[in-house]
Design a protein around this motif. Structure first.
Motif, PDB file in Angstrom:
ATOM      1  N   GLU A  76      45.220  46.604  38.334  1.00 46.97           N
ATOM      2  CA  GLU A  76      45.100  45.231  38.836  1.00 46.97           C
ATOM      3  C   GLU A  76      46.359  44.429  38.510  1.00 46.97           C
ATOM      4  OE1 GLU A  76      41.381  43.090  38.167  1.00 46.97           O
ATOM      5  OE2 GLU A  76      40.414  45.007  37.731  1.00 46.97           O
ATOM      6  N   GLU A  80      49.015  42.869  41.268  1.00 49.46           N
ATOM      7  CA  GLU A  80      49.352  41.447  41.303  1.00 49.46           C
ATOM      8  C   GLU A  80      50.859  41.239  41.196  1.00 49.46           C
ATOM      9  OE1 GLU A  80      48.680  37.502  41.909  1.00 49.46           O
ATOM     10  OE2 GLU A  80      47.279  39.180  42.096  1.00 49.46           O
ATOM     11  N   GLU A  84      53.022  39.317  43.997  1.00 56.12           N
ATOM     12  CA  GLU A  84      53.785  38.136  43.599  1.00 56.12           C
ATOM     13  C   GLU A  84      55.288  38.346  43.718  1.00 56.12           C
ATOM     14  OE1 GLU A  84      54.176  34.203  41.977  1.00 56.12           O
ATOM     15  OE2 GLU A  84      52.356  35.287  42.586  1.00 56.12           O
TER      16      GLU A  84
END
Length: 230
Positions: A76, A80, A84
């Motif tokens: 996870e 991310e 990003e």
């Protein structure tokens, strides 16, 4: 979304400065999450996606247990960081600027790639992207599908309009023609930041050379394709 993230990053920097000056080091939840993501992107860029979360937690200045409160699994966290730092680095406004026909295609393409090199194809971005590509079979294809394919379409449409030629109906062939420009700029960035080469000629001059070569040769590429497929 990106503006909000940038604001949080700035707040994290201010809080970190306050901590160094003797203030409290405890960050609000949202700011701590941004701080972890920012540190994780630097950590993975230098150590690869196989870097241990224990070492990452140390780099963030938090316990491994706290790290997992924000990101329950390493997958996870990596996902991310990818969203990003890799996907988020591409500016949607570039598509608008590339289609502004008040400027020549050469001016638009040159301005785009100079900015793209400065803000996206950085050492950190390239290392993250290469590590992600090697560690996860879907990340690079996802980036190409979600962003680069659209970029290739815009480049070819705008170049063909300016030159006054019709593009083939075969979209894959059209994309390959556009890759002669996008690929050359991308590899130029790799030579600079990964191979530590190609630093002597000014960046904008290199971009102009590649853009001019692409525009000058597009007609010949289309002609060669049509001759092979007539």
């Amino acid at each position: 979304m990106k503006a909000k993230s940038d604001a949080l990053r700035e707040q994290v920097r201010k809080t970190s400065s306050a901590k160094k000056e003797g203030g409290s080091g405890r960050l609000p939840h949202a700011e701590r999450r941004v701080q972890i993501l920012e540190t994780a992107s630097d950590f993975f860029a230098e150590n690869g996606l196989t870097g241990q979360t224990r070492m990452l937690a140390d780099a963030c200045g938090v316990s491994q247990r706290l790290l997992y409160r924000f990101f329950p699994t390493k997958q996870e966290l990596v996902a991310e960081v990818y969203r990003e730092e890799i996907l988020g680095a591409f500016k949607a406004g570039w598509f608008v600027d590339l289609q502004n026909r008040n400027l020549s295609a050469e001016e638009r393409f040159t301005a785009f790639y100079v900015d793209y090199l400065e803000t996206t194809l950085t050492r950190k971005w390239l290392r993250l992207f290469l590590y992600a590509s090697l560690s996860d079979a879907s990340m690079a294809p996802d980036y190409i599908t979600s962003i680069v394919t659209q970029l290739l379409e815009v480049l070819m449409r705008e170049a063909a309009h300016e030159i006054g030629i019709d593009l083939p109906d075969d979209r894959e062939a059209v994309h390959e023609m556009a890759w002669t420009l996008h690929g050359s700029i991308s590899h130029y960035a790799i030579r600079r930041h990964i191979y530590k080469a190609s630093w002597n000629v000014p960046e904008k001059q290199v971009v102009k050379m590649h853009v001019r070569m692409f525009l000058a040769g597009l007609g010949a590429m289309v002609e060669a394709y049509n001759a092979e497929n007539s």
